[in-house]
Write a protein that holds these residues in place. Structure first.
Motif, PDB file in Angstrom:
ATOM      1  N   TYR A 286       0.824  -1.219   0.000  1.00 41.42           N
ATOM      2  CA  TYR A 286       0.000   0.000   0.000  1.00 41.42           C
ATOM      3  C   TYR A 286       0.857   1.267   0.000  1.00 41.42           C
ATOM      4  O   TYR A 286       0.500   2.269  -0.622  1.00 41.42           O
ATOM      5  CB  TYR A 286      -0.951   0.003   1.197  1.00 41.42           C
ATOM      6  N   ALA A 287       1.994   1.224   0.682  1.00 45.73           N
ATOM      7  CA  ALA A 287       2.877   2.396   0.716  1.00 45.73           C
ATOM      8  C   ALA A 287       3.417   2.711  -0.677  1.00 45.73           C
ATOM      9  O   ALA A 287       3.482   3.877  -1.078  1.00 45.73           O
ATOM     10  CB  ALA A 287       4.030   2.142   1.686  1.00 45.73           C
ATOM     11  N   ILE A 288       3.792   1.662  -1.433  1.00 49.50           N
ATOM     12  CA  ILE A 288       4.342   1.876  -2.782  1.00 49.50           C
ATOM     13  C   ILE A 288       3.227   2.165  -3.783  1.00 49.50           C
ATOM     14  O   ILE A 288       3.310   3.116  -4.564  1.00 49.50           O
ATOM     15  CB  ILE A 288       5.165   0.644  -3.222  1.00 49.50           C
ATOM     16  N   ASN A 289       2.191   1.367  -3.752  1.00 50.98           N
ATOM     17  CA  ASN A 289       1.092   1.521  -4.709  1.00 50.98           C
ATOM     18  C   ASN A 289       0.319   2.820  -4.480  1.00 50.98           C
ATOM     19  O   ASN A 289      -0.208   3.417  -5.431  1.00 50.98           O
ATOM     20  CB  ASN A 289       0.143   0.325  -4.624  1.00 50.98           C
ATOM     21  N   GLY A 290       0.281   3.273  -3.238  1.00 56.51           N
ATOM     22  CA  GLY A 290      -0.480   4.479  -2.913  1.00 56.51           C
ATOM     23  C   GLY A 290       0.242   5.769  -3.255  1.00 56.51           C
ATOM     24  O   GLY A 290      -0.376   6.832  -3.333  1.00 56.51           O
ATOM     25  N   ALA A 291       1.561   5.699  -3.470  1.00 59.64           N
ATOM     26  CA  ALA A 291       2.345   6.904  -3.774  1.00 59.64           C
ATOM     27  C   ALA A 291       2.449   7.070  -5.281  1.00 59.64           C
ATOM     28  O   ALA A 291       3.480   6.817  -5.886  1.00 59.64           O
ATOM     29  CB  ALA A 291       3.735   6.788  -3.147  1.00 59.64           C
ATOM     30  N   HIS A 292       1.353   7.470  -5.901  1.00 56.76           N
ATOM     31  CA  HIS A 292       1.321   7.541  -7.361  1.00 56.76           C
ATOM     32  C   HIS A 292       0.909   8.933  -7.839  1.00 56.76           C
ATOM     33  O   HIS A 292       0.316   9.707  -7.104  1.00 56.76           O
ATOM     34  CB  HIS A 292       0.362   6.495  -7.930  1.00 56.76           C
ATOM     35  N   ASN A 293       1.307   9.226  -9.074  1.00 61.00           N
ATOM     36  CA  ASN A 293       0.845  10.442  -9.750  1.00 61.00           C
ATOM     37  C   ASN A 293       0.855  10.168 -11.252  1.00 61.00           C
ATOM     38  O   ASN A 293       1.378   9.137 -11.700  1.00 61.00           O
ATOM     39  CB  ASN A 293       1.701  11.663  -9.379  1.00 61.00           C
ATOM     40  N   GLY A 294       0.290  11.069 -12.018  1.00 61.50           N
ATOM     41  CA  GLY A 294       0.131  10.861 -13.456  1.00 61.50           C
ATOM     42  C   GLY A 294       1.445  10.645 -14.196  1.00 61.50           C
ATOM     43  O   GLY A 294       1.530   9.809 -15.096  1.00 61.50           O
ATOM     44  N   PHE A 295       2.480  11.377 -13.810  1.00 61.32           N
ATOM     45  CA  PHE A 295       3.775  11.265 -14.479  1.00 61.32           C
ATOM     46  C   PHE A 295       4.373   9.869 -14.282  1.00 61.32           C
ATOM     47  O   PHE A 295       4.764   9.202 -15.235  1.00 61.32           O
ATOM     48  CB  PHE A 295       4.723  12.337 -13.939  1.00 61.32           C
ATOM     49  N   PHE A 296       4.439   9.436 -13.024  1.00 59.28           N
ATOM     50  CA  PHE A 296       5.014   8.119 -12.743  1.00 59.28           C
ATOM     51  C   PHE A 296       4.110   6.984 -13.210  1.00 59.28           C
ATOM     52  O   PHE A 296       4.599   5.891 -13.515  1.00 59.28           O
ATOM     53  CB  PHE A 296       5.352   7.988 -11.260  1.00 59.28           C
ATOM     54  N   ASP A 297       2.812   7.233 -13.261  1.00 62.21           N
ATOM     55  CA  ASP A 297       1.908   6.218 -13.827  1.00 62.21           C
ATOM     56  C   ASP A 297       2.351   5.842 -15.236  1.00 62.21           C
ATOM     57  O   ASP A 297       2.440   4.663 -15.589  1.00 62.21           O
ATOM     58  CB  ASP A 297       0.465   6.731 -13.881  1.00 62.21           C
ATOM     59  N   LYS A 298       2.651   6.857 -16.044  1.00 56.49           N
ATOM     60  CA  LYS A 298       3.052   6.608 -17.435  1.00 56.49           C
ATOM     61  C   LYS A 298       4.414   5.920 -17.511  1.00 56.49           C
ATOM     62  O   LYS A 298       4.615   4.998 -18.300  1.00 56.49           O
ATOM     63  CB  LYS A 298       3.087   7.932 -18.213  1.00 56.49           C
ATOM     64  N   ILE A 299       5.348   6.389 -16.686  1.00 58.46           N
ATOM     65  CA  ILE A 299       6.701   5.816 -16.709  1.00 58.46           C
ATOM     66  C   ILE A 299       6.690   4.350 -16.289  1.00 58.46           C
ATOM     67  O   ILE A 299       7.220   3.482 -16.993  1.00 58.46           O
ATOM     68  CB  ILE A 299       7.650   6.623 -15.800  1.00 58.46           C
ATOM     69  N   PHE A 300       6.065   4.055 -15.163  1.00 55.78           N
ATOM     70  CA  PHE A 300       6.085   2.680 -14.673  1.00 55.78           C
ATOM     71  C   PHE A 300       5.211   1.754 -15.504  1.00 55.78           C
ATOM     72  O   PHE A 300       5.512   0.562 -15.640  1.00 55.78           O
ATOM     73  CB  PHE A 300       5.718   2.632 -13.187  1.00 55.78           C
ATOM     74  N   TYR A 301       4.161   2.284 -16.097  1.00 55.23           N
ATOM     75  CA  TYR A 301       3.347   1.475 -17.005  1.00 55.23           C
ATOM     76  C   TYR A 301       4.180   1.078 -18.228  1.00 55.23           C
ATOM     77  O   TYR A 301       4.156  -0.079 -18.667  1.00 55.23           O
ATOM     78  CB  TYR A 301       2.100   2.250 -17.432  1.00 55.23           C
ATOM     79  N   THR A 302       4.942   2.029 -18.760  1.00 52.48           N
ATOM     80  CA  THR A 302       5.800   1.745 -19.920  1.00 52.48           C
ATOM     81  C   THR A 302       6.895   0.751 -19.559  1.00 52.48           C
ATOM     82  O   THR A 302       7.148  -0.203 -20.298  1.00 52.48           O
ATOM     83  CB  THR A 302       6.428   3.050 -20.447  1.00 52.48           C
ATOM     84  N   LEU A 303       7.548   0.949 -18.411  1.00 53.24           N
ATOM     85  CA  LEU A 303       8.613   0.043 -17.982  1.00 53.24           C
ATOM     86  C   LEU A 303       8.135  -1.396 -17.866  1.00 53.24           C
ATOM     87  O   LEU A 303       8.900  -2.330 -18.090  1.00 53.24           O
ATOM     88  CB  LEU A 303       9.160   0.485 -16.613  1.00 53.24           C
ATOM     89  N   SER A 304       6.884  -1.573 -17.533  1.00 51.65           N
ATOM     90  CA  SER A 304       6.344  -2.904 -17.266  1.00 51.65           C
ATOM     91  C   SER A 304       5.851  -3.632 -18.517  1.00 51.65           C
ATOM     92  O   SER A 304       5.521  -4.807 -18.455  1.00 51.65           O
ATOM     93  CB  SER A 304       5.183  -2.758 -16.271  1.00 51.65           C
ATOM     94  N   GLN A 305       5.816  -2.934 -19.652  1.00 47.84           N
ATOM     95  CA  GLN A 305       5.295  -3.535 -20.877  1.00 47.84           C
ATOM     96  C   GLN A 305       6.309  -4.493 -21.513  1.00 47.84           C
ATOM     97  O   GLN A 305       7.506  -4.232 -21.522  1.00 47.84           O
ATOM     98  CB  GLN A 305       4.927  -2.441 -21.887  1.00 47.84           C
TER      99      GLN A 305
END
Length: 195
Positions: A14-33
């Motif tokens: 929850y600590a990691i998943n809860g610390a999100h924002n639009g910028f990092f959403d895009k970065i980490f989504y791309t990294l995971s593809q």
């Protein structure tokens, strides 16, 4: 003890998943593809293998393929299908998901983590003389593993255990690679320089 570990895993998730924002959403989504991971490996292969180790490119490519095959299959057949631990996005409430994508039902262990860490460890051993490369490839694996927690599809324990499996597989594949390398190139050298 097991309940305490599960609680810690959930709290950290929850600590990691809860610390999100639009910028990092895009970065980490791309990294995971998968396409990003594949494109990264192609770039590494072209930059390192063909430039510095042209004669061993086929052997290194075989090592990369073996890492991926072993890590992917073992993580599913020996772990996911055995432990059947639900992913946090299937088991918990209030999980931040990107595009509502959760993945398969079970998440222990993370196949992404097993795959990228097996590849990173194998390539780290192959190119251990390049400190910059080692730092970059290990950071690449760490960020992809972290992205799986950030995206809500794995607990930290899933990623940590996947990374451990990947470390073992990468080490084993490098051991096989080094034995094959010595066998193939020692014979070639002996054939070229007969006594």
């Amino acid at each position: 003890m097991l309940n305490a570990l599960k609680q810690f895993d959930t709290t950290l998730f929850y600590a990691i998943n809860g610390a999100h924002n639009g910028f990092f959403d895009k970065i980490f989504y791309t990294l995971s593809q998968h396409w990003f991971i594949g494109a990264s490996l192609v770039l590494v292969f072209l930059a390192m293998t063909l430039r510095k180790e042209a004669r061993t490119w086929l052997l290194i490519l075989a090592g990369i393929g073996l890492c991926f095959l072993l890590a992917d299959r073992i993580s599913v057949v020996c772990f996911k299908d055995v432990f059947c631990r639900l992913r946090p996005c299937h088991a918990l409430g209030n999980v931040h998901l990107i595009n509502g994508h959760c993945g398969g039902q079970y998440g222990f262990i993370s196949s992404h983590a097993a795959n990228v860490f097996s590849l990173a460890v194998f390539l780290t051993f192959v190119y251990k003389k390049s400190k910059t490369f080692v730092a970059v490839i290990l950071a690449w694996a760490f960020l992809i593993g972290y992205s799986r927690i950030y995206l809500g599809v794995h607990y930290p324990g899933d990623v940590f255990c996947g990374a451990l499996l990947g470390f073992g597989i990468g080490s084993l594949v490098y051991f096989l690679y080094s034995k094959t390398y010595k066998l193939v190139f020692k014979k070639k050298t002996e054939n070229q320089n007969p006594s």
